[in-house]
Motif scaffolding. Structure first.
Motif, PDB file in Angstrom:
ATOM      1  N   LEU A  89     -54.730 -24.981  45.922  1.00 29.80           N
ATOM      2  CA  LEU A  89     -54.063 -25.882  44.980  1.00 29.80           C
ATOM      3  C   LEU A  89     -53.153 -25.099  44.031  1.00 29.80           C
ATOM      4  O   LEU A  89     -52.015 -25.508  43.765  1.00 29.80           O
ATOM      5  CB  LEU A  89     -55.107 -26.667  44.174  1.00 29.80           C
ATOM      6  CG  LEU A  89     -54.578 -27.683  43.169  1.00 29.80           C
ATOM      7  CD1 LEU A  89     -53.869 -28.828  43.876  1.00 29.80           C
ATOM      8  CD2 LEU A  89     -55.729 -28.207  42.326  1.00 29.80           C
ATOM      9  N   LEU A  90     -53.626 -23.962  43.550  1.00 27.73           N
ATOM     10  CA  LEU A  90     -52.836 -23.107  42.670  1.00 27.73           C
ATOM     11  C   LEU A  90     -51.573 -22.621  43.374  1.00 27.73           C
ATOM     12  O   LEU A  90     -50.477 -22.653  42.804  1.00 27.73           O
ATOM     13  CB  LEU A  90     -53.683 -21.928  42.192  1.00 27.73           C
ATOM     14  CG  LEU A  90     -53.066 -20.983  41.164  1.00 27.73           C
ATOM     15  CD1 LEU A  90     -52.612 -21.730  39.923  1.00 27.73           C
ATOM     16  CD2 LEU A  90     -54.074 -19.914  40.787  1.00 27.73           C
ATOM     17  N   VAL A  91     -51.686 -22.219  44.631  1.00 27.22           N
ATOM     18  CA  VAL A  91     -50.524 -21.770  45.393  1.00 27.22           C
ATOM     19  C   VAL A  91     -49.527 -22.911  45.593  1.00 27.22           C
ATOM     20  O   VAL A  91     -48.307 -22.716  45.484  1.00 27.22           O
ATOM     21  CB  VAL A  91     -50.960 -21.164  46.754  1.00 27.22           C
ATOM     22  CG1 VAL A  91     -49.799 -21.040  47.715  1.00 27.22           C
ATOM     23  CG2 VAL A  91     -51.613 -19.819  46.542  1.00 27.22           C
ATOM     24  N   VAL A  92     -50.029 -24.109  45.873  1.00 23.67           N
ATOM     25  CA  VAL A  92     -49.140 -25.268  46.057  1.00 23.67           C
ATOM     26  C   VAL A  92     -48.347 -25.534  44.771  1.00 23.67           C
ATOM     27  O   VAL A  92     -47.132 -25.746  44.808  1.00 23.67           O
ATOM     28  CB  VAL A  92     -49.943 -26.517  46.492  1.00 23.67           C
ATOM     29  CG1 VAL A  92     -49.106 -27.783  46.373  1.00 23.67           C
ATOM     30  CG2 VAL A  92     -50.455 -26.348  47.913  1.00 23.67           C
ATOM     31  N   PHE A  93     -49.025 -25.512  43.624  1.00 26.65           N
ATOM     32  CA  PHE A  93     -48.327 -25.760  42.366  1.00 26.65           C
ATOM     33  C   PHE A  93     -47.375 -24.622  42.003  1.00 26.65           C
ATOM     34  O   PHE A  93     -46.291 -24.868  41.475  1.00 26.65           O
ATOM     35  CB  PHE A  93     -49.320 -26.034  41.236  1.00 26.65           C
ATOM     36  CG  PHE A  93     -49.678 -27.484  41.129  1.00 26.65           C
ATOM     37  CD1 PHE A  93     -48.962 -28.332  40.300  1.00 26.65           C
ATOM     38  CD2 PHE A  93     -50.722 -28.007  41.875  1.00 26.65           C
ATOM     39  CE1 PHE A  93     -49.278 -29.674  40.215  1.00 26.65           C
ATOM     40  CE2 PHE A  93     -51.042 -29.343  41.799  1.00 26.65           C
ATOM     41  CZ  PHE A  93     -50.324 -30.181  40.969  1.00 26.65           C
ATOM     42  N   MET A  94     -47.759 -23.377  42.287  1.00 27.37           N
ATOM     43  CA  MET A  94     -46.845 -22.259  42.049  1.00 27.37           C
ATOM     44  C   MET A  94     -45.602 -22.391  42.922  1.00 27.37           C
ATOM     45  O   MET A  94     -44.474 -22.191  42.462  1.00 27.37           O
ATOM     46  CB  MET A  94     -47.533 -20.925  42.325  1.00 27.37           C
ATOM     47  CG  MET A  94     -48.499 -20.500  41.273  1.00 27.37           C
ATOM     48  SD  MET A  94     -49.255 -18.914  41.752  1.00 27.37           S
ATOM     49  CE  MET A  94     -49.821 -18.358  40.175  1.00 27.37           C
ATOM     50  N   GLY A  95     -45.812 -22.731  44.178  1.00 22.97           N
ATOM     51  CA  GLY A  95     -44.687 -22.911  45.100  1.00 22.97           C
ATOM     52  C   GLY A  95     -43.788 -24.060  44.667  1.00 22.97           C
ATOM     53  O   GLY A  95     -42.558 -23.948  44.699  1.00 22.97           O
ATOM     54  N   VAL A 108     -39.915 -29.609  37.512  1.00 23.14           N
ATOM     55  CA  VAL A 108     -40.439 -28.279  37.209  1.00 23.14           C
ATOM     56  C   VAL A 108     -41.248 -28.295  35.916  1.00 23.14           C
ATOM     57  O   VAL A 108     -42.184 -27.514  35.758  1.00 23.14           O
ATOM     58  CB  VAL A 108     -39.301 -27.220  37.149  1.00 23.14           C
ATOM     59  CG1 VAL A 108     -38.470 -27.354  35.898  1.00 23.14           C
ATOM     60  CG2 VAL A 108     -39.887 -25.818  37.263  1.00 23.14           C
ATOM     61  N   MET A 109     -40.919 -29.208  34.998  1.00 26.40           N
ATOM     62  CA  MET A 109     -41.679 -29.291  33.749  1.00 26.40           C
ATOM     63  C   MET A 109     -43.135 -29.663  34.034  1.00 26.40           C
ATOM     64  O   MET A 109     -44.057 -29.107  33.435  1.00 26.40           O
ATOM     65  CB  MET A 109     -41.044 -30.310  32.798  1.00 26.40           C
ATOM     66  CG  MET A 109     -39.690 -29.877  32.280  1.00 26.40           C
ATOM     67  SD  MET A 109     -38.967 -31.062  31.140  1.00 26.40           S
ATOM     68  CE  MET A 109     -38.114 -32.158  32.256  1.00 26.40           C
ATOM     69  N   LEU A 110     -43.342 -30.593  34.940  1.00 22.76           N
ATOM     70  CA  LEU A 110     -44.711 -31.028  35.278  1.00 22.76           C
ATOM     71  C   LEU A 110     -45.453 -29.967  36.073  1.00 22.76           C
ATOM     72  O   LEU A 110     -46.604 -29.646  35.770  1.00 22.76           O
ATOM     73  CB  LEU A 110     -44.661 -32.330  36.079  1.00 22.76           C
ATOM     74  CG  LEU A 110     -44.041 -33.535  35.379  1.00 22.76           C
ATOM     75  CD1 LEU A 110     -43.974 -34.720  36.327  1.00 22.76           C
ATOM     76  CD2 LEU A 110     -44.826 -33.885  34.139  1.00 22.76           C
ATOM     77  N   THR A 111     -44.807 -29.418  37.088  1.00 21.52           N
ATOM     78  CA  THR A 111     -45.500 -28.446  37.926  1.00 21.52           C
ATOM     79  C   THR A 111     -45.763 -27.144  37.168  1.00 21.52           C
ATOM     80  O   THR A 111     -46.817 -26.531  37.360  1.00 21.52           O
ATOM     81  CB  THR A 111     -44.720 -28.170  39.224  1.00 21.52           C
ATOM     82  OG1 THR A 111     -43.409 -27.689  38.901  1.00 21.52           O
ATOM     83  CG2 THR A 111     -44.625 -29.424  40.072  1.00 21.52           C
ATOM     84  N   ALA A 112     -44.834 -26.721  36.309  1.00 20.86           N
ATOM     85  CA  ALA A 112     -45.057 -25.501  35.526  1.00 20.86           C
ATOM     86  C   ALA A 112     -46.216 -25.685  34.558  1.00 20.86           C
ATOM     87  O   ALA A 112     -47.073 -24.807  34.420  1.00 20.86           O
ATOM     88  CB  ALA A 112     -43.782 -25.118  34.766  1.00 20.86           C
ATOM     89  N   PHE A 113     -46.259 -26.828  33.887  1.00 21.29           N
ATOM     90  CA  PHE A 113     -47.352 -27.091  32.949  1.00 21.29           C
ATOM     91  C   PHE A 113     -48.687 -27.129  33.691  1.00 21.29           C
ATOM     92  O   PHE A 113     -49.662 -26.501  33.273  1.00 21.29           O
ATOM     93  CB  PHE A 113     -47.109 -28.412  32.210  1.00 21.29           C
ATOM     94  CG  PHE A 113     -47.965 -28.570  30.995  1.00 21.29           C
ATOM     95  CD1 PHE A 113     -47.510 -28.159  29.759  1.00 21.29           C
ATOM     96  CD2 PHE A 113     -49.229 -29.132  31.081  1.00 21.29           C
ATOM     97  CE1 PHE A 113     -48.301 -28.289  28.626  1.00 21.29           C
ATOM     98  CE2 PHE A 113     -50.031 -29.269  29.962  1.00 21.29           C
ATOM     99  CZ  PHE A 113     -49.558 -28.848  28.732  1.00 21.29           C
ATOM    100  N   ALA A 114     -48.725 -27.844  34.821  1.00 22.29           N
ATOM    101  CA  ALA A 114     -49.959 -27.938  35.603  1.00 22.29           C
ATOM    102  C   ALA A 114     -50.379 -26.573  36.140  1.00 22.29           C
ATOM    103  O   ALA A 114     -51.569 -26.230  36.130  1.00 22.29           O
ATOM    104  CB  ALA A 114     -49.786 -28.930  36.754  1.00 22.29           C
ATOM    105  N   THR A 115     -49.421 -25.768  36.574  1.00 24.11           N
ATOM    106  CA  THR A 115     -49.733 -24.431  37.063  1.00 24.11           C
ATOM    107  C   THR A 115     -50.329 -23.579  35.950  1.00 24.11           C
ATOM    108  O   THR A 115     -51.301 -22.831  36.163  1.00 24.11           O
ATOM    109  CB  THR A 115     -48.475 -23.744  37.641  1.00 24.11           C
ATOM    110  OG1 THR A 115     -47.950 -24.565  38.692  1.00 24.11           O
ATOM    111  CG2 THR A 115     -48.800 -22.367  38.188  1.00 24.11           C
ATOM    112  N   GLY A 116     -49.771 -23.694  34.743  1.00 18.85           N
ATOM    113  CA  GLY A 116     -50.317 -22.970  33.598  1.00 18.85           C
ATOM    114  C   GLY A 116     -51.756 -23.356  33.317  1.00 18.85           C
ATOM    115  O   GLY A 116     -52.612 -22.495  33.072  1.00 18.85           O
ATOM    116  N   VAL A 117     -52.046 -24.641  33.369  1.00 20.08           N
ATOM    117  CA  VAL A 117     -53.416 -25.111  33.133  1.00 20.08           C
ATOM    118  C   VAL A 117     -54.346 -24.601  34.238  1.00 20.08           C
ATOM    119  O   VAL A 117     -55.464 -24.160  33.961  1.00 20.08           O
ATOM    120  CB  VAL A 117     -53.456 -26.654  33.025  1.00 20.08           C
ATOM    121  CG1 VAL A 117     -54.889 -27.169  33.005  1.00 20.08           C
ATOM    122  CG2 VAL A 117     -52.697 -27.124  31.787  1.00 20.08           C
TER     123      VAL A 117
END
Length: 194
Positions: A89-95, A108-117
């Motif tokens: 899941l982390l790799v999917v969000f980073m990608g 990118v705002m949503l995926t970057a925030f989610a990746t940070g969390v």
């Protein structure tokens, strides 16, 4: 081609405005049209806020219960699959963050925030569930890699959110991301027509 009446700005006049004057004009146009929206008592935002408030309140006694009832040591089944799934899941969000950032998409705002969390969660679980041999490595990884990257992603997403609002006249130059309000008006989950 629409017909313009006296007092309406032409395209050349709008182009001649400074960025601050354009933001002020956009803000004034939004405020002028605010009265056209029929007030709504319950909409998607109100439902979501209420759901989050109730969930927050329900979670407090649950956390207290878990604090007293969970065993300190617990043998789990599927440990490998759990961590594999989490890292996947982390790799999917980073990608996704990489792709949306490269394509300059607002998602990118949503995926970057989610990746940070997710990185914060990863650091927490790595440190808290590591044994003595792995503890130093997990702590260093959290402090040097995961947490700094998480901060960059979350702060970057927040700043980008502010930048979009600023660009559209919804944020002042001296405001912060958490100061920017949600525009008033009809809320719909459907794509706008136009």
């Amino acid at each position: 081609m629409p017909t313009y009446s006296a007092g309406v700005l032409t395209d050349d006049q709008i182009t001649a405005l400074t960025p601050a004057e354009r933001r002020d004009l956009m803000r004034r146009l939004v405020e002028a049209g605010a009265g056209e929206v029929a007030p709504r008592t319950v909409g998607p935002r109100e439902v979501m806020v209420t759901l989050m408030a109730l969930s927050t309140l329900a979670l407090i006694p649950w956390i207290v219960y878990l604090g007293y009832s969970l065993p300190r040591v617990y043998l789990v089944k599927g440990w490998d699959v759990t961590w594999f799934g989490f890292d996947l899941l982390l790799v999917v969000f980073m990608g996704a963050t990489t792709v949306f950032g490269y394509l300059r998409r607002q998602m990118v705002m949503l995926t970057a925030f989610a990746t940070g969390v997710l990185l914060i969660c990863d650091a927490w679980f790595d440190v808290m569930m590591s044994n003595r041999e792995d503890g130093v490595g997990a702590t260093l990884s959290a402090l040097i890699i995961e947490l700094p990257l998480a901060v960059l992603l979350i702060v970057g997403a927040s700043r980008l959110l502010w930048r979009v609002a600023w660009r559209h006249g919804a944020a002042d130059d001296d405001s912060r991301p958490w100061d920017v309000g949600i525009p008033e008006g009809p809320t719909s989950f459907r794509r706008p027509r136009g």
